[in-house]
Design an enzyme around this catalytic site. Structure first.
Site, mmCIF file in Angstrom:
data_model
loop_
_atom_site.group_PDB
_atom_site.id
_atom_site.type_symbol
_atom_site.label_atom_id
_atom_site.label_comp_id
_atom_site.label_asym_id
_atom_site.label_seq_id
_atom_site.Cartn_x
_atom_site.Cartn_y
_atom_site.Cartn_z
ATOM 1 N N ASP A 130 53.076 11.963 60.298
ATOM 2 C CA ASP A 130 51.870 12.611 59.784
ATOM 3 C C ASP A 130 52.188 13.536 58.608
ATOM 4 O OD1 ASP A 130 49.110 13.267 59.843
ATOM 5 O OD2 ASP A 130 49.541 15.073 61.019
ATOM 6 N N HIS A 131 51.363 13.471 57.576
ATOM 7 C CA HIS A 131 51.484 14.340 56.389
ATOM 8 C C HIS A 131 52.902 14.330 55.824
ATOM 9 C CE1 HIS A 131 47.531 16.134 55.972
ATOM 10 N NE2 HIS A 131 47.462 16.247 57.287
ATOM 11 N N HIS B 28 40.868 14.575 60.098
ATOM 12 C CA HIS B 28 41.898 15.578 60.353
ATOM 13 C C HIS B 28 41.226 16.885 60.772
ATOM 14 C CE1 HIS B 28 45.673 13.812 58.359
ATOM 15 N NE2 HIS B 28 44.765 12.844 58.359
ATOM 16 N N GLY B 29 41.986 17.774 61.395
ATOM 17 C CA GLY B 29 41.439 19.069 61.795
ATOM 18 C C GLY B 29 40.401 18.967 62.889
ATOM 19 N N SER C 79 40.520 19.587 66.073
ATOM 20 C CA SER C 79 40.480 20.613 67.117
ATOM 21 C C SER C 79 39.291 21.545 66.915
ATOM 22 C CB SER C 79 41.784 21.424 67.125
ATOM 23 O OG SER C 79 42.879 20.628 67.524
ATOM 24 N N ASN D 208 42.276 13.140 64.673
ATOM 25 C CA ASN D 208 43.548 13.859 64.799
ATOM 26 C C ASN D 208 43.365 15.192 65.520
ATOM 27 O OD1 ASN D 208 44.501 11.766 63.229
ATOM 28 N ND2 ASN D 208 45.474 13.072 61.709
#
Length: 284
Positions: free
Chosen positions: A82-83, A204-205, A207, A226
């Site tokens: 990832d990233h 993404h992000g 949460s 993600n």
């Protein structure tokens, strides 16, 4: 042997979505896999460049360890990088069981991003890897995006076509590192991007997104969701509580408590795809 490829999981997840969890330690990963077993749901285990930096010379051993954990359990899972901004980490992942990577050239200009991602995608495709990328940094990554930034559907279409990537991470209202689930996603924009590109979209992000928000996002076009901060917080909080309750020097009871807490959180997160009544038993 339940180890599979990210390409296989993504191809089956277009309608119902899949959760990708970031992992840092083998104990954390063990808890994630146990939760996936309990939920009977395939997952993607993600290792970020920051995590690889942390493991340093042991990074390859860590990746191989993740692969063995998956192979010994019933949960179907793949291993993803990832990233990744430093291409040398891609070579470290070769032959370890990793089958995909998120190539991150988002801090570059659009033209340089396209050129870099296209070159790395060609290289990774030659090795059979699945490739994800993004146009510009998602909010919360070194502050490159101002609040409210959004992916342009037309630009996204050009980027996907020019790079040949397999999945596109989009900026639609979430941010990395959020500790509360109060992000408001732009579902109309997600649908518009999904209409313009042929590849799966990645959030993404996540949460910072509520369970209902995740379900709506999947319904209108998100495939890969993600999750990193929520699991990391669960793991760290459980360790902290365990040490406070029993300040023993033996780390095993504390790690066991953290592993079990991650397992329970994983079941909760996976339920976000389908709601409280389950139904997310999408084993491939």
């Amino acid at each position: 042997m339940p180890l599979t490829t990210t390409a296989a999981i993504m191809s089956h997840a277009r309608r119902h979505g899949v959760i990708a969890f970031n992992v840092v330690t083998l104990e954390q990963a063990d808890g994630l896999i146990a939760g996936a077993e309990a939920a009977e749901h395939p997952v993607i285990l993600q290792v970020s460049e920051h995590c690889l930096d942390f493991h340093a010379s042991g990074a390859r051993a860590f990746l191989c360890g993740l692969t063995e954990l998956v192979r010994q359990r019933r949960a179907l899972a793949s291993i993803h990088l990832d990233h990744i901004e430093t291409p040398s980490w891609l070579r470290v992942g070769a032959g370890t069981g990793v089958s995909s990577a998120m190539v991150d050239a988002s801090r570059l200009s659009f033209a340089e991003n396209v050129r870099t991602v296209a070159d790395l995608t060609q290289m990774l495709h030659a090795d059979g890897w699945y490739v994800e990328a993004e146009l510009g940094e998602i909010g919360g990554k070194r502050g490159a995006h101002a609040s409210g930034v959004r992916t342009d559907p037309d630009e996204a279409a050009v980027f996907v076509s020019a790079t040949g990537i397999d999945a596109l991470a989009v900026a639609v209202g979430s941010s990395h590192g959020m500790s509360t689930a109060d992000a408001t996603l732009d579902d109309e924009l997600i649908a518009a991007i999904a209409d313009r590109v042929s590849v799966p979209l990645v959030l993404h992000g996540s949460s910072g997104v509520s369970a209902a928000g995740i379900r709506r996002a999947v319904a209108v076009g998100i495939t890969k969701v993600n999750i990193g901060t929520r699991v990391a917080t669960t793991y760290s909080d459980a360790l902290r509580r365990s040490f406070e309750q029993n300040p023993a020097t033996d780390p095993r009871p504390h790690l066991r408590a953290a592993r079990d807490a991650v397992s329970a959180t994983t079941v909760e997160v996976l339920s976000s795809l389908t709601g409280e009544n389950g139904g997310g038993r999408n084993a491939l």
